[in-house]
Design a protein around this motif. Structure first.
Motif, PDB file in Angstrom:
ATOM      1  N   GLY A   1      13.589 -57.607  12.585  1.00  0.00           N
ATOM      2  CA  GLY A   1      13.979 -57.874  11.560  1.00  0.00           C
ATOM      3  C   GLY A   1      13.762 -56.800  10.197  1.00  0.00           C
ATOM      4  N   ALA A   2      14.800 -56.253   9.495  1.00  0.00           N
ATOM      5  CA  ALA A   2      14.764 -55.165   8.859  1.00  0.00           C
ATOM      6  C   ALA A   2      13.220 -55.302   7.973  1.00  0.00           C
ATOM      7  CB  ALA A   2      15.434 -55.666   7.368  1.00  0.00           C
ATOM      8  N   THR A   3      12.746 -56.860   7.758  1.00  0.00           N
ATOM      9  CA  THR A   3      11.276 -56.924   7.139  1.00  0.00           C
ATOM     10  C   THR A   3      10.363 -55.626   7.564  1.00  0.00           C
ATOM     11  OG1 THR A   3      12.174 -59.636   6.372  1.00  0.00           O
ATOM     12  CG2 THR A   3       9.759 -58.737   6.262  1.00  0.00           C
ATOM     13  N   GLU A   4       9.975 -56.520   9.064  1.00  0.00           N
ATOM     14  CA  GLU A   4       9.046 -55.146   9.978  1.00  0.00           C
ATOM     15  C   GLU A   4       9.170 -53.654   9.270  1.00  0.00           C
ATOM     16  OE1 GLU A   4       6.620 -55.708  13.704  1.00  0.00           O
ATOM     17  OE2 GLU A   4       9.249 -54.841  14.049  1.00  0.00           O
TER      18      GLU A   4
ATOM     19  N   VAL B   1      16.804 -47.055   1.467  1.00  0.00           N
ATOM     20  CA  VAL B   1      18.823 -47.636   1.038  1.00  0.00           C
ATOM     21  C   VAL B   1      18.976 -48.232   1.810  1.00  0.00           C
ATOM     22  CG1 VAL B   1      20.566 -46.939   0.701  1.00  0.00           C
ATOM     23  CG2 VAL B   1      19.533 -45.005   0.605  1.00  0.00           C
ATOM     24  N   ASP B   2      18.620 -49.618   1.452  1.00  0.00           N
ATOM     25  CA  ASP B   2      19.218 -51.096   2.040  1.00  0.00           C
ATOM     26  C   ASP B   2      19.802 -51.556   1.991  1.00  0.00           C
ATOM     27  OD1 ASP B   2      19.271 -53.028   3.245  1.00  0.00           O
ATOM     28  OD2 ASP B   2      16.495 -53.869   2.563  1.00  0.00           O
ATOM     29  N   GLU B   3      20.903 -50.688   3.218  1.00  0.00           N
ATOM     30  CA  GLU B   3      21.638 -51.253   3.291  1.00  0.00           C
ATOM     31  C   GLU B   3      22.367 -53.438   4.196  1.00  0.00           C
ATOM     32  OE1 GLU B   3      23.413 -48.307   6.789  1.00  0.00           O
ATOM     33  OE2 GLU B   3      24.439 -48.019   4.671  1.00  0.00           O
TER      34      GLU B   3
ATOM     35  N   LYS C   1      17.995 -51.663   7.824  1.00  0.00           N
ATOM     36  CA  LYS C   1      19.661 -52.457   8.600  1.00  0.00           C
ATOM     37  C   LYS C   1      18.828 -53.473   8.677  1.00  0.00           C
ATOM     38  CE  LYS C   1      24.401 -52.702   8.661  1.00  0.00           C
ATOM     39  NZ  LYS C   1      23.923 -54.119   8.058  1.00  0.00           N
ATOM     40  N   SER C   2      19.224 -54.632   7.912  1.00  0.00           N
ATOM     41  CA  SER C   2      19.042 -56.387   8.836  1.00  0.00           C
ATOM     42  C   SER C   2      19.999 -56.206   9.396  1.00  0.00           C
ATOM     43  CB  SER C   2      18.884 -56.994   7.761  1.00  0.00           C
ATOM     44  OG  SER C   2      18.602 -58.592   8.467  1.00  0.00           O
ATOM     45  N   MET C   3      20.407 -56.905  10.569  1.00  0.00           N
ATOM     46  CA  MET C   3      20.943 -57.574  11.112  1.00  0.00           C
ATOM     47  C   MET C   3      21.289 -58.958  11.323  1.00  0.00           C
ATOM     48  SD  MET C   3      22.575 -55.172  13.276  1.00  0.00           S
ATOM     49  CE  MET C   3      21.776 -53.912  12.249  1.00  0.00           C
ATOM     50  N   SER C   4      20.748 -59.448  10.396  1.00  0.00           N
ATOM     51  CA  SER C   4      20.462 -61.059  10.526  1.00  0.00           C
ATOM     52  C   SER C   4      21.718 -61.815   9.252  1.00  0.00           C
ATOM     53  CB  SER C   4      19.138 -61.283   9.593  1.00  0.00           C
ATOM     54  OG  SER C   4      18.338 -61.191   9.767  1.00  0.00           O
ATOM     55  N   LYS C   5      21.865 -61.101   8.665  1.00  0.00           N
ATOM     56  CA  LYS C   5      23.301 -61.852   7.839  1.00  0.00           C
ATOM     57  C   LYS C   5      24.609 -61.277   8.592  1.00  0.00           C
ATOM     58  CE  LYS C   5      19.482 -61.791   5.048  1.00  0.00           C
ATOM     59  NZ  LYS C   5      18.941 -60.985   4.215  1.00  0.00           N
ATOM     60  N   ASP C   6      24.824 -59.642   8.221  1.00  0.00           N
ATOM     61  CA  ASP C   6      26.544 -59.847   8.922  1.00  0.00           C
ATOM     62  C   ASP C   6      26.485 -60.394  10.211  1.00  0.00           C
ATOM     63  OD1 ASP C   6      24.414 -58.567   9.829  1.00  0.00           O
ATOM     64  OD2 ASP C   6      24.946 -55.987   8.901  1.00  0.00           O
TER      65      ASP C   6
ATOM     66  N   ILE D   1      16.527 -64.608  16.127  1.00  0.00           N
ATOM     67  CA  ILE D   1      16.612 -63.406  16.693  1.00  0.00           C
ATOM     68  C   ILE D   1      15.449 -62.455  16.701  1.00  0.00           C
ATOM     69  CG2 ILE D   1      17.421 -61.763  18.334  1.00  0.00           C
ATOM     70  CD1 ILE D   1      20.104 -62.874  18.440  1.00  0.00           C
ATOM     71  N   ARG D   2      15.552 -62.243  15.008  1.00  0.00           N
ATOM     72  CA  ARG D   2      14.696 -60.567  14.614  1.00  0.00           C
ATOM     73  C   ARG D   2      14.911 -59.595  15.175  1.00  0.00           C
ATOM     74  NH1 ARG D   2      15.151 -62.001  10.759  1.00  0.00           N
ATOM     75  NH2 ARG D   2      12.716 -61.262   9.903  1.00  0.00           N
ATOM     76  N   ALA D   3      16.188 -58.966  14.381  1.00  0.00           N
ATOM     77  CA  ALA D   3      16.825 -57.850  15.538  1.00  0.00           C
ATOM     78  C   ALA D   3      16.592 -57.096  14.104  1.00  0.00           C
ATOM     79  CB  ALA D   3      17.831 -57.501  15.945  1.00  0.00           C
TER      80      ALA D   3
END
Ligand SMILES: *Cc1c(COP(=O)(O)O)cnc(C)c1O
Length: 401
Positions: A112-115, A211-213, A249-254, A260-262
Protein backbone atom coordinates in the motif's frame (compact mmCIF):
# COMPACT_ATOMS: atom_id res chain seq x y z
CA UNK A 1 -23.21 13.38 22.44
CA UNK A 2 -24.01 14.79 19.03
CA UNK A 3 -25.04 18.44 19.17
CA UNK A 4 -28.61 18.87 18.23
CA UNK A 5 -30.33 21.99 17.00
CA UNK A 6 -33.68 22.52 18.69
CA UNK A 7 -35.87 21.83 15.64
CA UNK A 8 -34.58 18.43 14.73
CA UNK A 9 -36.63 15.40 15.63
CA UNK A 10 -34.59 12.34 16.32
CA UNK A 11 -36.09 9.20 17.81
CA UNK A 12 -34.49 7.69 20.94
CA UNK A 13 -33.29 4.74 18.82
CA UNK A 14 -31.64 7.07 16.34
CA UNK A 15 -30.12 9.11 19.14
CA UNK A 16 -28.62 6.03 20.80
CA UNK A 17 -27.17 4.77 17.52
CA UNK A 18 -25.75 8.17 16.66
CA UNK A 19 -23.96 8.46 19.97
CA UNK A 20 -22.42 5.01 19.53
CA UNK A 21 -21.38 5.92 15.98
CA UNK A 22 -19.63 9.08 17.05
CA UNK A 23 -17.76 7.23 19.78
CA UNK A 24 -16.68 4.50 17.33
CA UNK A 25 -15.40 7.15 14.92
CA UNK A 26 -13.41 8.92 17.59
CA UNK A 27 -11.83 5.65 18.69
CA UNK A 28 -10.71 4.99 15.09
CA UNK A 29 -8.30 7.94 15.11
CA UNK A 30 -7.95 9.94 11.91
CA UNK A 31 -9.28 7.22 9.60
CA UNK A 32 -12.89 6.16 9.36
CA UNK A 33 -13.82 2.73 10.66
CA UNK A 34 -13.84 0.23 7.78
CA UNK A 35 -17.09 -1.16 6.46
CA UNK A 36 -16.25 -4.50 8.10
CA UNK A 37 -15.80 -2.80 11.48
CA UNK A 38 -19.04 -0.91 11.00
CA UNK A 39 -20.95 -4.08 10.24
CA UNK A 40 -19.43 -5.85 13.22
CA UNK A 41 -20.24 -3.01 15.60
CA UNK A 42 -23.66 -2.21 14.15
CA UNK A 43 -25.22 -5.43 12.89
CA UNK A 44 -28.61 -3.68 13.07
CA UNK A 45 -27.56 -1.10 10.48
CA UNK A 46 -27.69 -1.98 6.85
CA UNK A 47 -25.05 -0.07 4.94
CA UNK A 48 -26.52 0.26 1.47
CA UNK A 49 -23.99 2.61 -0.03
CA UNK A 50 -20.42 2.96 1.11
CA UNK A 51 -19.62 6.50 0.03
CA UNK A 52 -16.84 6.78 2.59
CA UNK A 53 -14.12 4.74 0.92
CA UNK A 54 -12.79 6.15 -2.28
CA UNK A 55 -12.61 3.52 -4.93
CA UNK A 56 -13.64 2.81 -8.48
CA UNK A 57 -16.34 0.13 -8.04
CA UNK A 58 -16.11 -0.94 -11.70
CA UNK A 59 -12.39 -1.61 -11.39
CA UNK A 60 -12.95 -3.91 -8.42
CA UNK A 61 -15.30 -5.94 -10.61
CA UNK A 62 -12.70 -6.03 -13.37
CA UNK A 63 -10.04 -7.40 -11.03
CA UNK A 64 -12.54 -9.90 -9.66
CA UNK A 65 -13.42 -11.13 -13.17
CA UNK A 66 -9.77 -11.75 -14.07
CA UNK A 67 -9.06 -13.40 -10.75
CA UNK A 68 -12.05 -15.73 -10.96
CA UNK A 69 -11.25 -16.72 -14.52
CA UNK A 70 -7.63 -17.47 -13.65
CA UNK A 71 -8.57 -19.51 -10.60
CA UNK A 72 -11.04 -21.52 -12.65
CA UNK A 73 -8.37 -22.25 -15.24
CA UNK A 74 -5.73 -23.09 -12.66
CA UNK A 75 -7.33 -24.34 -9.43
CA UNK A 76 -3.95 -24.40 -7.68
CA UNK A 77 -3.31 -20.70 -8.31
CA UNK A 78 -4.83 -19.45 -5.07
CA UNK A 79 -3.30 -22.23 -3.01
CA UNK A 80 0.14 -21.30 -4.32
CA UNK A 81 -0.49 -17.69 -3.29
CA UNK A 82 -1.20 -18.90 0.22
CA UNK A 83 1.58 -21.44 0.46
CA UNK A 84 4.50 -19.67 -1.15
CA UNK A 85 6.38 -16.50 -0.34
CA UNK A 86 5.66 -13.67 -2.71
CA UNK A 87 8.54 -12.50 -4.88
CA UNK A 88 11.03 -10.11 -3.39
CA UNK A 89 10.63 -6.37 -3.76
CA UNK A 90 13.18 -6.04 -6.59
CA UNK A 91 11.66 -8.92 -8.54
CA UNK A 92 8.17 -7.42 -8.49
CA UNK A 93 9.71 -4.07 -9.46
CA UNK A 94 11.41 -5.69 -12.47
CA UNK A 95 8.19 -7.37 -13.57
CA UNK A 96 6.22 -4.13 -13.25
CA UNK A 97 8.82 -1.86 -14.80
CA UNK A 98 8.04 -2.39 -18.53
CA UNK A 99 4.29 -1.78 -18.09
CA UNK A 100 4.91 1.44 -16.18
CA UNK A 101 7.76 2.55 -18.41
CA UNK A 102 9.89 3.22 -15.35
CA UNK A 103 13.37 1.81 -14.62
CA UNK A 104 13.10 -1.06 -12.16
CA UNK A 105 15.86 0.50 -10.07
CA UNK A 106 13.65 3.54 -9.42
CA UNK A 107 10.65 1.51 -8.24
CA UNK A 108 9.97 0.79 -4.59
CA UNK A 109 7.12 -1.69 -4.19
CA UNK A 110 5.04 -1.07 -1.09
CA UNK A 111 2.39 -2.77 0.98
CA UNK A 112 0.00 0.00 0.00
CA UNK A 113 1.18 3.55 -0.66
CA UNK A 114 0.88 4.17 3.08
CA UNK A 115 3.95 1.98 3.62
CA UNK A 116 5.88 3.97 1.01
CA UNK A 117 4.91 7.22 2.76
CA UNK A 118 6.13 5.81 6.08
CA UNK A 119 9.40 4.59 4.53
CA UNK A 120 10.15 7.91 2.84
CA UNK A 121 9.27 10.15 5.80
CA UNK A 122 11.08 8.00 8.35
CA UNK A 123 14.23 7.53 6.27
CA UNK A 124 14.73 10.73 4.34
CA UNK A 125 13.07 13.49 6.38
CA UNK A 126 13.66 15.51 9.49
CA UNK A 127 11.19 18.29 8.77
CA UNK A 128 8.05 17.82 6.67
CA UNK A 129 6.07 20.69 5.16
CA UNK A 130 2.47 19.65 4.42
CA UNK A 131 -0.50 21.37 2.84
CA UNK A 132 -3.57 21.15 5.03
CA UNK A 133 -6.12 19.67 4.86
CA UNK A 134 -4.27 16.53 3.79
CA UNK A 135 -4.04 12.74 4.00
CA UNK A 136 -3.12 12.31 7.68
CA UNK A 137 -0.22 9.77 7.48
CA UNK A 138 1.98 12.52 6.04
CA UNK A 139 2.14 14.18 9.43
CA UNK A 140 1.24 11.28 11.71
CA UNK A 141 4.19 9.17 10.52
CA UNK A 142 6.54 12.06 11.26
CA UNK A 143 6.23 11.08 14.93
CA UNK A 144 7.62 13.14 17.78
CA UNK A 145 11.18 13.31 16.42
CA UNK A 146 10.46 15.22 13.23
CA UNK A 147 9.24 18.73 12.73
CA UNK A 148 6.02 19.30 10.79
CA UNK A 149 5.04 22.69 9.38
CA UNK A 150 1.92 23.56 7.39
CA UNK A 151 0.76 25.51 4.43
CA UNK A 152 -2.92 26.33 4.82
CA UNK A 153 -5.08 25.78 1.74
CA UNK A 154 -7.93 28.24 1.56
CA UNK A 155 -11.56 27.08 1.33
CA UNK A 156 -12.58 30.46 -0.09
CA UNK A 157 -10.14 29.79 -2.97
CA UNK A 158 -11.61 26.29 -3.40
CA UNK A 159 -8.39 24.86 -1.91
CA UNK A 160 -6.39 25.89 -4.99
CA UNK A 161 -2.63 25.92 -4.43
CA UNK A 162 -1.04 29.30 -5.12
CA UNK A 163 2.38 28.31 -6.58
CA UNK A 164 4.24 31.49 -5.60
CA UNK A 165 2.99 31.58 -2.01
CA UNK A 166 3.49 27.88 -1.68
CA UNK A 167 7.12 27.93 -2.81
CA UNK A 168 7.84 30.87 -0.47
CA UNK A 169 6.23 28.97 2.37
CA UNK A 170 8.31 25.82 1.77
CA UNK A 171 11.59 27.70 1.42
CA UNK A 172 10.90 29.87 4.49
CA UNK A 173 10.00 26.86 6.59
CA UNK A 174 13.44 25.33 6.07
CA UNK A 175 11.80 21.91 5.62
CA UNK A 176 13.82 19.14 3.96
CA UNK A 177 10.60 17.49 2.70
CA UNK A 178 7.61 19.00 0.91
CA UNK A 179 4.43 17.05 0.18
CA UNK A 180 2.17 17.74 -2.78
CA UNK A 181 -0.94 15.62 -3.28
CA UNK A 182 -2.64 16.08 -6.63
CA UNK A 183 -5.58 15.73 -6.77
CA UNK A 184 -5.58 16.44 -3.05
CA UNK A 185 -7.48 14.42 -0.48
CA UNK A 186 -9.98 15.58 0.92
CA UNK A 187 -10.76 18.46 -1.49
CA UNK A 188 -9.94 17.04 -4.93
CA UNK A 189 -7.90 20.03 -6.19
CA UNK A 190 -5.60 19.12 -9.10
CA UNK A 191 -2.38 21.11 -9.47
CA UNK A 192 -2.16 22.14 -13.14
CA UNK A 193 0.86 20.66 -14.97
CA UNK A 194 2.59 23.98 -15.59
CA UNK A 195 2.18 25.03 -11.93
CA UNK A 196 3.62 21.71 -10.83
CA UNK A 197 6.58 21.95 -13.21
CA UNK A 198 7.27 25.49 -12.00
CA UNK A 199 7.02 24.46 -8.32
CA UNK A 200 9.34 21.47 -8.77
CA UNK A 201 11.88 23.70 -10.53
CA UNK A 202 11.82 26.16 -7.61
CA UNK A 203 12.10 23.41 -5.02
CA UNK A 204 15.15 21.73 -6.56
CA UNK A 205 17.17 22.59 -3.42
CA UNK A 206 14.73 20.81 -1.09
CA UNK A 207 16.05 17.34 -0.28
CA UNK A 208 12.78 15.48 -0.89
CA UNK A 209 9.63 16.54 -2.69
CA UNK A 210 6.85 13.98 -2.56
CA UNK A 211 4.22 14.10 -5.28
CA UNK A 212 1.32 11.84 -4.36
CA UNK A 213 -0.67 10.98 -7.47
CA UNK A 214 -2.95 8.39 -5.91
CA UNK A 215 -6.04 9.98 -7.50
CA UNK A 216 -4.51 11.09 -10.79
CA UNK A 217 -6.37 8.56 -12.95
CA UNK A 218 -9.66 10.22 -12.08
CA UNK A 219 -8.47 13.61 -13.23
CA UNK A 220 -9.33 14.48 -16.76
CA UNK A 221 -5.92 15.88 -17.61
CA UNK A 222 -4.65 15.65 -21.10
CA UNK A 223 -1.31 17.36 -21.41
CA UNK A 224 1.32 15.79 -23.62
CA UNK A 225 4.73 14.78 -22.45
CA UNK A 226 3.72 13.78 -18.97
CA UNK A 227 2.02 10.55 -19.84
CA UNK A 228 3.40 7.08 -19.45
CA UNK A 229 1.69 3.85 -18.50
CA UNK A 230 -0.28 3.63 -21.70
CA UNK A 231 -2.69 6.50 -21.92
CA UNK A 232 -3.11 6.80 -18.17
CA UNK A 233 -2.19 10.12 -16.66
CA UNK A 234 0.90 10.16 -14.50
CA UNK A 235 3.51 12.73 -13.62
CA UNK A 236 6.63 10.64 -14.02
CA UNK A 237 7.57 12.51 -17.19
CA UNK A 238 8.04 15.71 -15.20
CA UNK A 239 9.48 14.13 -12.13
CA UNK A 240 12.26 12.22 -13.86
CA UNK A 241 14.05 15.52 -14.34
CA UNK A 242 14.50 15.95 -10.59
CA UNK A 243 16.48 13.59 -8.33
CA UNK A 244 14.77 14.95 -5.26
CA UNK A 245 11.24 14.11 -6.43
CA UNK A 246 9.48 10.97 -5.26
CA UNK A 247 6.15 9.95 -6.78
CA UNK A 248 3.83 8.02 -4.49
CA UNK A 249 1.09 5.94 -6.07
CA UNK A 250 -1.64 3.96 -4.36
CA UNK A 251 -3.51 1.28 -6.30
CA UNK A 252 -6.33 1.16 -3.76
CA UNK A 253 -8.62 3.85 -5.15
CA UNK A 254 -8.26 3.68 -8.94
CA UNK A 255 -8.13 -0.12 -9.12
CA UNK A 256 -10.60 -0.59 -6.25
CA UNK A 257 -8.41 -3.04 -4.34
CA UNK A 258 -7.61 -1.44 -0.96
CA UNK A 259 -7.81 -4.86 0.70
CA UNK A 260 -4.84 -6.21 -1.25
CA UNK A 261 -2.43 -3.49 -0.06
CA UNK A 262 -0.57 -2.64 -3.26
CA UNK A 263 1.25 0.57 -4.04
CA UNK A 264 4.61 1.89 -5.14
CA UNK A 265 6.88 4.88 -5.07
CA UNK A 266 9.25 6.11 -7.76
CA UNK A 267 12.49 7.66 -6.56
CA UNK A 268 16.19 8.03 -7.12
CA UNK A 269 17.74 4.51 -7.38
CA UNK A 270 20.15 5.18 -4.50
CA UNK A 271 17.17 5.78 -2.24
CA UNK A 272 15.50 2.53 -3.28
CA UNK A 273 18.76 0.72 -2.49
CA UNK A 274 18.93 2.43 0.88
CA UNK A 275 15.38 1.45 1.79
CA UNK A 276 15.80 -2.16 0.65
CA UNK A 277 19.05 -2.50 2.61
CA UNK A 278 17.04 -2.32 5.81
CA UNK A 279 13.99 -4.45 5.05
CA UNK A 280 10.90 -4.55 2.83
CA UNK A 281 12.03 -7.86 1.33
CA UNK A 282 8.69 -9.70 1.17
CA UNK A 283 6.47 -6.74 1.99
CA UNK A 284 3.97 -7.64 -0.77
CA UNK A 285 1.68 -10.62 -0.74
CA UNK A 286 0.90 -13.31 -3.29
CA UNK A 287 -2.32 -11.60 -4.18
CA UNK A 288 -0.67 -8.17 -4.57
CA UNK A 289 1.94 -9.78 -6.80
CA UNK A 290 -0.84 -11.36 -8.85
CA UNK A 291 -2.50 -7.94 -9.14
CA UNK A 292 0.74 -6.34 -10.40
CA UNK A 293 1.17 -9.19 -12.87
CA UNK A 294 -2.09 -8.06 -14.54
CA UNK A 295 -0.25 -4.92 -15.69
CA UNK A 296 1.65 -7.20 -18.05
CA UNK A 297 -1.61 -8.21 -19.77
CA UNK A 298 -2.53 -5.74 -22.50
CA UNK A 299 -6.13 -6.93 -22.38
CA UNK A 300 -6.38 -6.08 -18.68
CA UNK A 301 -5.03 -2.58 -19.28
CA UNK A 302 -7.39 -2.06 -22.21
CA UNK A 303 -10.34 -3.15 -20.13
CA UNK A 304 -9.16 -0.98 -17.25
CA UNK A 305 -9.05 2.08 -19.50
CA UNK A 306 -12.60 1.39 -20.64
CA UNK A 307 -13.81 0.93 -17.09
CA UNK A 308 -12.01 4.12 -16.08
CA UNK A 309 -13.68 6.07 -18.88
CA UNK A 310 -17.09 4.74 -17.93
CA UNK A 311 -16.44 5.71 -14.30
CA UNK A 312 -15.14 9.13 -15.31
CA UNK A 313 -18.38 9.77 -17.20
CA UNK A 314 -20.27 8.85 -14.01
CA UNK A 315 -18.09 11.27 -12.05
CA UNK A 316 -18.88 14.02 -14.55
CA UNK A 317 -22.62 13.34 -14.26
CA UNK A 318 -22.37 13.51 -10.47
CA UNK A 319 -20.50 16.81 -10.65
CA UNK A 320 -23.03 18.27 -13.09
CA UNK A 321 -25.91 17.29 -10.80
CA UNK A 322 -24.12 18.78 -7.79
CA UNK A 323 -23.29 21.99 -9.60
CA UNK A 324 -26.98 22.91 -9.56
CA UNK A 325 -27.76 21.50 -6.10
CA UNK A 326 -28.72 24.31 -3.76
CA UNK A 327 -29.03 22.35 -0.51
CA UNK A 328 -25.30 22.05 0.16
CA UNK A 329 -22.11 23.92 -0.75
CA UNK A 330 -19.70 21.89 -2.88
CA UNK A 331 -16.10 22.39 -3.96
CA UNK A 332 -14.75 21.69 -7.42
CA UNK A 333 -12.98 18.34 -7.62
CA UNK A 334 -10.76 16.43 -10.02
CA UNK A 335 -10.93 13.25 -7.99
CA UNK A 336 -13.64 10.65 -7.39
CA UNK A 337 -15.08 12.34 -4.34
CA UNK A 338 -16.49 15.69 -3.41
CA UNK A 339 -16.09 17.81 -0.33
CA UNK A 340 -19.36 19.37 0.86
CA UNK A 341 -19.85 22.07 3.43
CA UNK A 342 -22.87 21.93 5.70
CA UNK A 343 -25.22 24.89 6.00
CA UNK A 344 -24.50 27.25 8.89
CA UNK A 345 -25.21 25.70 12.28
CA UNK A 346 -25.49 22.14 10.97
CA UNK A 347 -23.06 19.58 12.38
CA UNK A 348 -21.28 17.32 9.88
CA UNK A 349 -21.20 14.51 12.46
CA UNK A 350 -24.94 14.71 12.82
CA UNK A 351 -25.55 14.69 9.07
CA UNK A 352 -23.21 11.72 8.62
CA UNK A 353 -24.90 9.82 11.46
CA UNK A 354 -28.39 10.50 10.17
CA UNK A 355 -27.40 9.46 6.66
CA UNK A 356 -26.27 6.15 8.05
CA UNK A 357 -29.06 5.55 10.54
CA UNK A 358 -31.93 6.61 8.30
CA UNK A 359 -30.67 5.76 4.82
CA UNK A 360 -27.80 3.28 5.16
CA UNK A 361 -25.47 5.76 3.48
CA UNK A 362 -21.93 5.90 4.86
CA UNK A 363 -19.99 9.13 4.23
CA UNK A 364 -16.91 10.65 5.80
CA UNK A 365 -17.46 13.40 8.36
CA UNK A 366 -14.32 15.51 8.27
CA UNK A 367 -14.33 16.97 11.79
CA UNK A 368 -10.93 15.45 12.57
CA UNK A 369 -9.18 16.83 9.47
CA UNK A 370 -6.42 19.18 10.54
CA UNK A 371 -6.65 22.53 8.73
CA UNK A 372 -10.29 22.11 7.69
CA UNK A 373 -12.31 24.62 9.69
CA UNK A 374 -16.04 24.25 9.45
CA UNK A 375 -18.48 21.43 9.02
CA UNK A 376 -17.62 19.23 6.06
CA UNK A 377 -18.44 15.79 4.75
CA UNK A 378 -16.59 14.00 1.96
CA UNK A 379 -18.74 11.94 -0.38
CA UNK A 380 -17.23 9.25 -2.57
CA UNK A 381 -18.63 9.07 -6.10
CA UNK A 382 -19.93 5.58 -6.86
CA UNK A 383 -22.23 4.17 -9.54
CA UNK A 384 -25.11 6.26 -10.93
CA UNK A 385 -27.76 4.46 -8.89
CA UNK A 386 -25.72 4.66 -5.69
CA UNK A 387 -25.01 8.35 -6.31
CA UNK A 388 -28.72 9.04 -6.73
CA UNK A 389 -29.40 7.31 -3.44
CA UNK A 390 -26.72 9.29 -1.66
CA UNK A 391 -27.94 12.62 -2.99
CA UNK A 392 -31.60 11.90 -2.25
CA UNK A 393 -30.61 10.85 1.28
CA UNK A 394 -28.51 13.97 1.77
CA UNK A 395 -31.31 16.19 0.58
CA UNK A 396 -33.75 14.44 2.90
CA UNK A 397 -31.48 14.70 5.95
CA UNK A 398 -30.62 18.35 5.32
CA UNK A 399 -34.24 19.30 4.85
CA UNK A 400 -35.17 17.65 8.16
CA UNK A 401 -32.73 19.65 10.30
C1 LIG B 1 -5.57 6.42 0.30
C2 LIG B 1 -4.37 7.26 0.06
C3 LIG B 1 -3.08 6.73 0.10
C4 LIG B 1 -2.74 5.33 0.56
O1 LIG B 1 -3.35 4.32 -0.03
P1 LIG B 1 -2.93 2.81 0.19
O2 LIG B 1 -4.20 2.09 0.38
O3 LIG B 1 -2.03 2.71 1.37
O4 LIG B 1 -2.23 2.41 -1.06
C5 LIG B 1 -2.01 7.56 -0.20
N1 LIG B 1 -2.22 8.84 -0.51
C6 LIG B 1 -3.44 9.40 -0.54
C7 LIG B 1 -3.58 10.84 -0.90
C8 LIG B 1 -4.55 8.62 -0.25
O5 LIG B 1 -5.77 9.19 -0.24
Amino acid sequence: MVNEPSVVSISPRERALMDRLVSLSSSSGSHSPSLATMQLEFPELEVEVDACFLSNPLATDLFWTHFNRDVLEDPQLFKRMLEAYPSQNRVIASDLSPALGIDAGRLFIANGATEAIQAIIQNFSSHVHINVPTFSPYYEFAGPDRKVTRYQLDATESFALDPVHYVQSVLRSGADTAVLISPNNPDGYLIPDNDLAWILGKLASVKTVIVDESFIHFADRDSSGTRRFGALPTLVGITEQFDNVTVVKSMSKDFGIAGIRAGYAIMDPARVTRLLAQGYLWNSSGIAEYFFSLFGRPVFLDEYRKVLNTYRATIERFKTTMSCADFVRTYPTDANFQLMQMPLGVSADMVASLLLVRHGVYVRACGDKVGLDGEFIRVAIRTDSENSKVLAALKDVLSSI
